[in-house]
Design an enzyme around this catalytic site. Structure first.
Site, PDB file in Angstrom:
ATOM      1  N   ASP A  17     -10.307   9.461 -48.804  1.00 24.87           N
ATOM      2  CA  ASP A  17     -10.359   8.114 -49.386  1.00 24.87           C
ATOM      3  C   ASP A  17      -9.847   8.216 -50.816  1.00 24.87           C
ATOM      4  OD1 ASP A  17     -11.129   5.382 -49.844  1.00 24.87           O
ATOM      5  OD2 ASP A  17     -13.003   6.055 -50.738  1.00 24.87           O
ATOM      6  N   SER A  18      -9.624   7.066 -51.437  1.00 26.04           N
ATOM      7  CA  SER A  18      -9.235   7.041 -52.844  1.00 26.04           C
ATOM      8  C   SER A  18     -10.346   7.584 -53.740  1.00 26.04           C
ATOM      9  CB  SER A  18      -8.946   5.606 -53.257  1.00 26.04           C
ATOM     10  OG  SER A  18     -10.121   4.835 -53.097  1.00 26.04           O
ATOM     11  N   TYR A  49      -7.208   2.808 -55.757  1.00 22.37           N
ATOM     12  CA  TYR A  49      -5.901   2.606 -55.127  1.00 22.37           C
ATOM     13  C   TYR A  49      -5.589   1.108 -55.017  1.00 22.37           C
ATOM     14  CZ  TYR A  49      -5.359   7.415 -53.178  1.00 22.37           C
ATOM     15  OH  TYR A  49      -5.203   8.764 -53.001  1.00 22.37           O
ATOM     16  N   CYS A  80     -10.047   4.803 -45.767  1.00 25.36           N
ATOM     17  CA  CYS A  80      -9.746   3.891 -46.869  1.00 25.36           C
ATOM     18  C   CYS A  80      -8.916   2.744 -46.292  1.00 25.36           C
ATOM     19  CB  CYS A  80      -8.957   4.654 -47.928  1.00 25.36           C
ATOM     20  SG  CYS A  80      -8.384   3.641 -49.303  1.00 25.36           S
ATOM     21  N   ASN A  81      -9.446   1.543 -46.357  1.00 27.86           N
ATOM     22  CA  ASN A  81      -8.712   0.378 -45.830  1.00 27.86           C
ATOM     23  C   ASN A  81      -7.386   0.180 -46.554  1.00 27.86           C
ATOM     24  OD1 ASN A  81     -10.833  -1.452 -44.084  1.00 27.86           O
ATOM     25  ND2 ASN A  81     -11.867  -0.282 -45.660  1.00 27.86           N
ATOM     26  N   THR A  82      -7.405   0.448 -47.860  1.00 25.51           N
ATOM     27  CA  THR A  82      -6.210   0.235 -48.680  1.00 25.51           C
ATOM     28  C   THR A  82      -5.097   1.204 -48.279  1.00 25.51           C
ATOM     29  OG1 THR A  82      -7.708  -0.398 -50.460  1.00 25.51           O
ATOM     30  CG2 THR A  82      -5.419   0.044 -51.072  1.00 25.51           C
ATOM     31  N   CYS A 190     -13.721  -2.595 -47.403  1.00 24.27           N
ATOM     32  CA  CYS A 190     -13.410  -1.452 -48.273  1.00 24.27           C
ATOM     33  C   CYS A 190     -14.539  -0.465 -48.055  1.00 24.27           C
ATOM     34  CB  CYS A 190     -13.355  -1.899 -49.734  1.00 24.27           C
ATOM     35  SG  CYS A 190     -13.374  -0.528 -50.920  1.00 24.27           S
ATOM     36  N   THR A 191     -14.212   0.809 -47.922  1.00 19.24           N
ATOM     37  CA  THR A 191     -15.232   1.784 -47.523  1.00 19.24           C
ATOM     38  C   THR A 191     -16.258   2.079 -48.620  1.00 19.24           C
ATOM     39  OG1 THR A 191     -13.684   3.553 -48.112  1.00 19.24           O
ATOM     40  CG2 THR A 191     -13.779   2.878 -45.792  1.00 19.24           C
ATOM     41  N   HIS A 192     -15.988   1.630 -49.832  1.00 18.65           N
ATOM     42  CA  HIS A 192     -17.008   1.772 -50.883  1.00 18.65           C
ATOM     43  C   HIS A 192     -18.159   0.780 -50.684  1.00 18.65           C
ATOM     44  CE1 HIS A 192     -13.868   4.051 -52.964  1.00 18.65           C
ATOM     45  NE2 HIS A 192     -14.765   4.436 -53.846  1.00 18.65           N
TER      46      HIS A 192
END
Ligand code: DGL
Length: 262
Positions: A17-18, A49, A80-82, A190-192
């Site tokens: 992930d970012s 990101y 990471c979706n982005t 968003c994975t956060h």
């Protein structure tokens, strides 16, 4: 008859992930496949990101995948979706035989709730602007009213280990209040954000259902590895290795804390 083992079956699953958000996906993977080994890479040095130009996100994402493959990963989860929105198509073209799964906003289960719900999709500006999200949205817009809510600044709270602070609550209230009265479901795109789910639920109220794509992504990876004959035959828990481009002790400790968080 004894099962024949694939030569790479004991290799780790690479997850990145970012930053630390993808640990929410790693937790789902570990829940489903605890006997696998994992390398988790958080690119916190280059986070976020979601507010960077597309080309830069692509470059960083491809570099992360190359690094994990050099480390012997048997499959990759883009947690990471982005990064998925920016680069998954390029990655599939580059590695056609690799089990590679990217996360995307769990819009389907949210939109398919009965009664034409209003769905708020929280994600990074890049995810909301991207073609992938636009296609996803088009697919479900006859089922629900869909509102994309870019949330710049939110992932930074999780990156610093703040998942319950009063400053975070105030930030979320400002962000969500204008929409909450009409909202029936929230998608954490968003994975956060699963790490601040509890606060989001408190602000939105119990009536609002919250969805995230972590579990679906983990199950898809399990299917892909099984289909490729790449699941480990080892019994007992595997190892989880945390790495971060910031390479500080604090970052690795925070990664472990988030992984173990109830
Ligand atoms: N965790 C990332 C995602 O799922 C985004 C955070 C960022 O902006 O880097 O989209």
């Amino acid at each position: 008859m004894e099962k024949k083992e694939h030569p790479m079956s004991d290799c780790p699953i690479g997850v990145f992930d970012s930053g630390l958000g993808g640990i929410s996906v790693l937790r789902e993977l570990y829940q489903i496949m605890p006997e696998e080994n994992y390398i988790y890479f958080g690119d916190s040095k280059h986070a976020p990101y979601g507010t960077k130009p597309l080309e830069e996100i692509r470059r960083l994402t491809i570099a992360n995948v190359e690094m994990l493959l050099e480390r012997g990963a048997k499959g990759i989860v883009v947690a990471c979706n982005t990064a998925t929105a920016a680069a998954v198509r390029i990655l599939r073209g580059k590695y056609p035989n690799l089990p590679l799964v990217g996360i995307e906003p769990a819009l389907k289960p949210a939109a398919m709730q009965p009664g034409h719900p209003t769905v708020l999709v929280m994600a990074t500006p890049m995810t909301i602007q991207g073609d992938k999200y636009k296609h996803l949205r088009t697919r479900y817009e006859s089922e629900a009213d869909i509102i994309g809510l870019p949330c710049p600044g939110l992932m930074e709270f999780v990156e610093t280990g703040n998942t319950h602070g009063e400053d975070l609550r105030a930030f979320l209230e400002d962000l969500l209040m204008p929409y909450i009265r009409e909202t029936d479901a929230i998608v954490l795109g968003c994975t956060h954000y699963p790490f601040v789910r509890e606060l989001i639920q408190q602000i939105a109220g119990e009536r609002v259902r919250i969805f995230d794509g972590g579990n679906g992504t983990a199950r898809e990876m399990c299917r892909r590895l099984t289909a490729a004959g790449l699941r480990t035959l080892r019994k007992g828990p595997g190892t989880v290795l945390f790495e971060n481009s910031l390479a500080t002790k604090e970052e690795i400790e925070l990664s472990r804390t988030l992984f173990q968080k109830k």
